[in-house]
Design an enzyme around this catalytic site. Structure first.
Site, PDB file in Angstrom:
ATOM      1  N   ASN A   9       5.273   6.515   6.301  1.00  0.00           N
ATOM      2  CA  ASN A   9       4.588   5.246   6.556  1.00  0.00           C
ATOM      3  C   ASN A   9       5.604   4.134   6.326  1.00  0.00           C
ATOM      4  O   ASN A   9       5.954   3.840   5.186  1.00  0.00           O
ATOM      5  CB  ASN A   9       3.391   5.115   5.596  1.00  0.00           C
ATOM      6  CG  ASN A   9       2.710   3.765   5.718  1.00  0.00           C
ATOM      7  OD1 ASN A   9       3.007   2.981   6.623  1.00  0.00           O
ATOM      8  ND2 ASN A   9       1.796   3.475   4.804  1.00  0.00           N
ATOM      9  N   LYS A  11       5.251   1.040   6.826  1.00  0.00           N
ATOM     10  CA  LYS A  11       4.617  -0.237   6.449  1.00  0.00           C
ATOM     11  C   LYS A  11       5.222  -1.364   7.307  1.00  0.00           C
ATOM     12  O   LYS A  11       5.513  -1.142   8.472  1.00  0.00           O
ATOM     13  CB  LYS A  11       4.737  -0.470   4.943  1.00  0.00           C
ATOM     14  CG  LYS A  11       4.222   0.755   4.149  1.00  0.00           C
ATOM     15  CD  LYS A  11       4.126   0.546   2.662  1.00  0.00           C
ATOM     16  CE  LYS A  11       3.598   1.815   1.996  1.00  0.00           C
ATOM     17  NZ  LYS A  11       3.416   1.682   0.561  1.00  0.00           N
ATOM     18  N   HIS A  94      -5.729   2.628   3.891  1.00  0.00           N
ATOM     19  CA  HIS A  94      -4.609   2.551   2.947  1.00  0.00           C
ATOM     20  C   HIS A  94      -4.947   1.529   1.851  1.00  0.00           C
ATOM     21  O   HIS A  94      -5.586   0.520   2.124  1.00  0.00           O
ATOM     22  CB  HIS A  94      -3.326   2.148   3.689  1.00  0.00           C
ATOM     23  CG  HIS A  94      -2.107   2.338   2.846  1.00  0.00           C
ATOM     24  ND1 HIS A  94      -1.748   1.445   1.863  1.00  0.00           N
ATOM     25  CD2 HIS A  94      -1.192   3.340   2.798  1.00  0.00           C
ATOM     26  CE1 HIS A  94      -0.645   1.887   1.267  1.00  0.00           C
ATOM     27  NE2 HIS A  94      -0.290   3.039   1.813  1.00  0.00           N
ATOM     28  N   GLU A  96      -3.261  -0.674   0.488  1.00  0.00           N
ATOM     29  CA  GLU A  96      -2.809  -2.038   0.770  1.00  0.00           C
ATOM     30  C   GLU A  96      -3.814  -2.763   1.658  1.00  0.00           C
ATOM     31  O   GLU A  96      -4.016  -3.966   1.540  1.00  0.00           O
ATOM     32  CB  GLU A  96      -1.402  -1.999   1.399  1.00  0.00           C
ATOM     33  CG  GLU A  96      -0.345  -1.684   0.340  1.00  0.00           C
ATOM     34  CD  GLU A  96       0.861  -0.913   0.845  1.00  0.00           C
ATOM     35  OE1 GLU A  96       1.115  -0.905   2.057  1.00  0.00           O
ATOM     36  OE2 GLU A  96       1.549  -0.306  -0.001  1.00  0.00           O
ATOM     37  N   GLU A 166      -3.701   8.919  -2.524  1.00  0.00           N
ATOM     38  CA  GLU A 166      -2.628   8.004  -2.906  1.00  0.00           C
ATOM     39  C   GLU A 166      -3.078   7.177  -4.106  1.00  0.00           C
ATOM     40  O   GLU A 166      -3.703   6.117  -3.927  1.00  0.00           O
ATOM     41  CB  GLU A 166      -2.282   7.064  -1.744  1.00  0.00           C
ATOM     42  CG  GLU A 166      -1.745   7.771  -0.517  1.00  0.00           C
ATOM     43  CD  GLU A 166      -0.834   6.858   0.298  1.00  0.00           C
ATOM     44  OE1 GLU A 166       0.322   7.237   0.501  1.00  0.00           O
ATOM     45  OE2 GLU A 166      -1.265   5.768   0.705  1.00  0.00           O
ATOM     46  N   GLY A 172       4.800   2.752  -4.559  1.00  0.00           N
ATOM     47  CA  GLY A 172       5.880   1.769  -4.632  1.00  0.00           C
ATOM     48  C   GLY A 172       6.335   1.462  -6.049  1.00  0.00           C
ATOM     49  O   GLY A 172       7.057   0.492  -6.276  1.00  0.00           O
ATOM     50  N   SER A 212       5.257   7.264  -4.329  1.00  0.00           N
ATOM     51  CA  SER A 212       6.602   7.488  -4.878  1.00  0.00           C
ATOM     52  C   SER A 212       7.103   8.919  -4.677  1.00  0.00           C
ATOM     53  O   SER A 212       7.726   9.508  -5.572  1.00  0.00           O
ATOM     54  CB  SER A 212       6.657   7.097  -6.362  1.00  0.00           C
ATOM     55  OG  SER A 212       6.396   5.717  -6.510  1.00  0.00           O
TER      56      SER A 212
HETATM   57  P1  13P Z   1       5.733   4.826  -1.648  1.00  0.00           P
HETATM   58  O1  13P Z   1       6.222   6.200  -1.226  1.00  0.00           O
HETATM   59  O2  13P Z   1       6.707   3.748  -1.381  1.00  0.00           O
HETATM   60  O3  13P Z   1       5.227   4.858  -3.065  1.00  0.00           O
HETATM   61  O4  13P Z   1       4.449   4.494  -0.730  1.00  0.00           O
HETATM   62  C1  13P Z   1       3.450   5.432  -0.594  1.00  0.00           C
HETATM   63  C2  13P Z   1       2.506   4.972   0.434  1.00  0.00           C
HETATM   64  O5  13P Z   1       1.805   4.001   0.271  1.00  0.00           O
HETATM   65  C3  13P Z   1       2.438   5.732   1.701  1.00  0.00           C
HETATM   66  O6  13P Z   1       1.362   5.353   2.467  1.00  0.00           O
END
Ligand code: 13P
Length: 251
Positions: A9, A11, A94, A96, A166, A172, A212
């Site tokens: 992803n 983003k 997601h 976010e 997640e 992150g 992560s």
């Molecule tokens: P990270 O791997 O940067 O923690 O992000 C995970 C994520 O949100 C994938 O959708």
């Protein structure tokens, strides 16, 4: 029985040129990642050129989000247009989107339905915050997000749905869930699917982990019986680390 999925992803990252350079690195490395489904979720602007660049490869494309309708919705993107741009799947729910854009479980459910109706696959993200985990609410939150996200979805459609666990506190932050913590949540999700649908649905649904994920921790995660792959954020931005993750279990 469940083919593993490694999904990247990206983003809100990567220009079209950067996306194309990544594809050039990824293509020759793919034969070494056999029996794994590789999915990339680039920004919308890179979708159609990536679809062309990855034509004749086994890499699949996913949208990062969608709006569950067509028409006068300025600035949105529909499952139909994502399919037209080369996507086979869409990431929905997601954290976010839930946290930064206020998406509710009901709205996410509309998206799940719209994506399935378009014949695409859904990657439905769920996960608890740090506070919810501290308050021992993890399973309650996961169940609530699953119930809302999957409302009105039948067992047959589940063949086209992947659940991504997640934990928000692991996204992150560099703080991955331990393999044990992730396995426990995945087991809970699979048990929920068995109760909500039937055992066969639970047995065949892929449940992937995100938060992560790195080349260093992927093997430990993939060794767990209920972890069927990974949704990778930060470590999917460099082709070298993404390829290493896609080749999990090998040196
Ligand atoms: P990270 O791997 O940067 O923690 O992000 C995970 C994520 O949100 C994938 O959708």
């Amino acid at each position: 029985m469940r083919t593993p999925i490694i999904a990247g992803n990206w983003k809100l990252n990567k220009t079209i040129d950067e996306a194309l350079a990544f594809a050039q690195d990824l293509k020759p490395a793919l034969s070494k990642a056999a029996n794994v489904e590789i999915i990339l979720a680039p920004p919308f602007t890179a979708l159609s050129v990536l679809a062309e660049a990855l034509n004749n490869s086994s890499v699949l494309l996913a949208g990062q989000n969608c709006y569950p309708a067509q028409g006068a919705f300025t600035g949105e993107i529909s499952p139909r247009l994502l399919r037209d741009a080369g996507c086979v799947a869409v990431i929905v729910g997601h954290s976010e989107r839930r946290q930064l854009f206020g998406e509710t479980g009901e709205f996410i459910n509309r998206k799940v339905k719209a994506v399935l109706e378009e014949g695409l696959r859904v990657i439905l993200c769920i996960g608890e915050t740090l506070q919810e985990r501290k308050d021992n609410q993890t399973f309650k939150i996961l169940e609530e997000q699953l119930r809302k996200g999957l409302a009105g979805i039948d067992g047959t459609s589940m063949a086209r749905l992947v659940v991504a666990y997640e934990p928000v506190w692991a996204i992150g932050t560099g703080q991955t869930a331990s393999s044990g913590q992730a396995q426990e949540a995945h087991r809970f999700i699979r048990d929920f699917l068995a109760t909500h649908f039937e055992q066969a649905v639970a047995d065949s649904t892929r449940i992937i982990y995100g938060g992560s994920v790195t080349p260093e921790n992927i093997d430990g995660l993939m060794a767990q019986p209920d972890i069927d792959g990974a949704l990778v954020g930060g470590a999917s931005l460099q082709s070298a680390s993404f390829i290493q993750i896609a080749r999990f279990g090998r040196v």
